[in-house]
Design a protein around this motif. Structure first.
Motif, short mmCIF file in Angstrom:
data_model
loop_
_atom_site.label_atom_id
_atom_site.label_comp_id
_atom_site.label_asym_id
_atom_site.label_seq_id
_atom_site.Cartn_x
_atom_site.Cartn_y
_atom_site.Cartn_z
N PHE A 174 0.75 -1.29 -0.04
CA PHE A 174 -0.06 -0.20 0.06
C PHE A 174 0.96 1.27 -0.18
O PHE A 174 0.65 2.12 -0.67
CB PHE A 174 -0.92 -0.09 1.20
CG PHE A 174 -1.94 1.02 1.39
CD1 PHE A 174 -2.75 1.44 0.50
CD2 PHE A 174 -1.79 2.19 2.39
CE1 PHE A 174 -3.82 2.54 0.74
CE2 PHE A 174 -2.64 3.09 2.38
CZ PHE A 174 -3.66 3.34 1.58
N LEU A 175 2.03 1.12 0.75
CA LEU A 175 2.96 2.34 0.63
C LEU A 175 3.51 2.36 -0.36
O LEU A 175 3.86 3.55 -0.87
CB LEU A 175 3.59 2.40 2.12
CG LEU A 175 2.95 2.57 3.40
CD1 LEU A 175 3.82 1.90 4.76
CD2 LEU A 175 2.79 3.99 3.57
N GLY B 243 0.20 4.91 -1.21
CA GLY B 243 -0.93 5.15 0.02
C GLY B 243 -0.59 5.85 1.33
O GLY B 243 0.60 5.90 1.63
N GLY B 244 -1.55 6.60 1.82
CA GLY B 244 -1.13 7.20 3.07
C GLY B 244 -1.91 6.57 4.36
O GLY B 244 -2.78 5.72 4.34
N ASP C 242 8.82 -3.52 11.94
CA ASP C 242 8.60 -2.59 10.84
C ASP C 242 7.74 -1.44 11.30
O ASP C 242 7.87 -0.26 10.73
CB ASP C 242 8.32 -3.22 9.62
CG ASP C 242 9.47 -3.79 8.80
OD1 ASP C 242 10.52 -3.87 9.50
OD2 ASP C 242 9.10 -4.51 7.95
N TRP C 243 6.93 -1.68 12.31
CA TRP C 243 5.81 -0.77 12.51
C TRP C 243 6.26 0.51 13.10
O TRP C 243 5.79 1.72 12.72
CB TRP C 243 4.78 -1.42 13.33
CG TRP C 243 3.52 -0.58 13.62
CD1 TRP C 243 3.05 -0.23 14.84
CD2 TRP C 243 2.58 -0.26 12.52
NE1 TRP C 243 1.87 0.57 14.73
CE2 TRP C 243 1.48 0.76 13.32
CE3 TRP C 243 2.43 0.09 11.16
CZ2 TRP C 243 0.27 1.43 12.59
CZ3 TRP C 243 1.38 0.74 10.45
CH2 TRP C 243 0.46 1.44 11.37
N ILE C 244 7.14 0.42 13.85
CA ILE C 244 7.75 1.86 14.52
C ILE C 244 8.47 2.58 13.49
O ILE C 244 8.31 3.81 13.32
CB ILE C 244 8.84 1.45 15.66
CG1 ILE C 244 9.39 2.68 16.25
CG2 ILE C 244 10.08 0.41 15.08
CD1 ILE C 244 10.31 2.64 17.44
N SER C 245 9.17 2.08 12.49
CA SER C 245 9.71 2.62 11.30
C SER C 245 8.54 3.19 10.41
O SER C 245 9.02 4.35 9.90
CB SER C 245 10.53 1.68 10.38
OG SER C 245 11.58 0.96 11.17
N ILE C 246 7.45 2.75 10.30
CA ILE C 246 6.26 3.25 9.44
C ILE C 246 5.72 4.51 10.42
O ILE C 246 5.75 5.55 9.70
CB ILE C 246 5.24 2.33 8.92
CG1 ILE C 246 5.99 1.07 8.25
CG2 ILE C 246 4.32 2.75 8.52
CD1 ILE C 246 5.33 0.01 7.82
N ASN D 158 7.52 10.48 5.72
CA ASN D 158 7.41 9.59 4.44
C ASN D 158 8.01 8.22 4.86
O ASN D 158 8.96 7.88 5.66
CB ASN D 158 8.21 10.21 3.40
CG ASN D 158 7.58 11.54 3.02
OD1 ASN D 158 8.08 12.72 3.61
ND2 ASN D 158 6.76 11.62 2.04
N PHE D 159 7.50 7.32 4.13
CA PHE D 159 8.05 5.97 4.23
C PHE D 159 7.58 5.33 2.89
O PHE D 159 6.52 5.26 2.56
CB PHE D 159 7.29 5.02 5.30
CG PHE D 159 8.02 3.63 5.58
CD1 PHE D 159 9.11 3.66 6.41
CD2 PHE D 159 7.36 2.41 4.83
CE1 PHE D 159 9.60 2.44 6.82
CE2 PHE D 159 8.13 1.23 5.06
CZ PHE D 159 9.32 1.23 6.21
N SER D 160 8.68 4.48 2.17
CA SER D 160 8.70 4.27 1.02
C SER D 160 8.11 5.28 -0.11
O SER D 160 8.70 6.31 -0.03
CB SER D 160 7.73 3.03 0.80
OG SER D 160 7.70 2.40 -0.29
#
Length: 231
Positions: A90-91, A95-96, A112-116, A190-192
């Protein structure tokens, strides 16, 4: 514009608050669907044409604390490998994601959730301060989400001692009225190829509907979707 709200959990009026959130966002032309079935929702995110995914839930592994035992059968949650893949895809597609309040507690076994999202609840360290009157202040005037937002007070709860990603720049901080310490409660990142906003406030409908907070939520959703220019 389409938004999927992932919600549900304990100790918060998520059903009422999600409906309030839906009403706030429809004024921006953002139509929301609401689901408590997180895995089903993540599958829809991968298969559908959503612009925004909102995580407004309290769904985690529930391994810590005997007081959660009565709730585990209904609310224990560990995000699957396919669910994680759906969020990454999605990212990657641009996607937002809008994370509200307890989103930092969700998906606790996914590194990975903390990085997102930019922050993570750490059991035994993180906590929330007493529910009550909260003071807010903006930390910059350079971001469109909080441009011309004045300091305001509302009833809510402030999270303290979250584990933060290293590259977080807070847009807004909050403190319990009468206390000295301020805590970061809003940032955008921002991520990806996607955009993420985390708003740590939003305990209930009253917080969601507070005029200044509602304005921040609307702007956050639009920024995450890409309707507001990147700063």
């Amino acid at each position: 514009m389409k938004n999927l709200i992932l919600t549900g959990g304990i100790f918060h009026p998520f059903k009422e608050s999600s409906l309030a959130l839906e009403k706030i966002l429809i004024k921006e032309g953002i139509e929301s669907e609401i689901t408590e079935d997180i895995e089903f929702g993540l599958k829809k995110i991968e298969e559908g044409d959503y612009d925004l995914m909102t995580v407004y839930a309290l769904r985690w592994s529930m391994k810590n604390g005997s007081k959660y035992k009565p709730y585990r059968d209904q609310w224990e949650f560990n995000i699957s490998a396919s669910g994680r893949k759906s969020i990454h895809k999605f990212l990657e597609k641009g996607g937002g994601i809008l994370g509200l309040h307890t989103a930092a507690i969700c998906f606790d076994e996914w590194k990975d959730w903390i990085s997102i999202l930019g922050a993570k609840w750490i059991w035994g360290k993180s906590g929330h301060l007493p529910f009550g009157i909260v003071n807010t202040r903006t930390e910059t005037i350079k971001h469109p989400i909080i441009n011309n937002i004045n300091a305001f007070n509302l009833e809510d709860e402030v999270f303290a001692n979250l584990k933060m990603a290293k590259n977080i720049t807070p847009l807004m901080s909050a403190r319990v009225e009468g206390q000295d310490k301020w805590h970061p409660v809003l940032w955008a990142r921002n991520f990806s190829n996607g955009r993420i906003v985390y708003d740590a406030l939003g305990h209930d409908t009253k917080s969601i509907n507070h005029p200044e907070h509602a304005k921040i939520i609307r702007r956050s959703a639009n920024w995450a979707i890409g309707n507001i220019k990147q700063n």
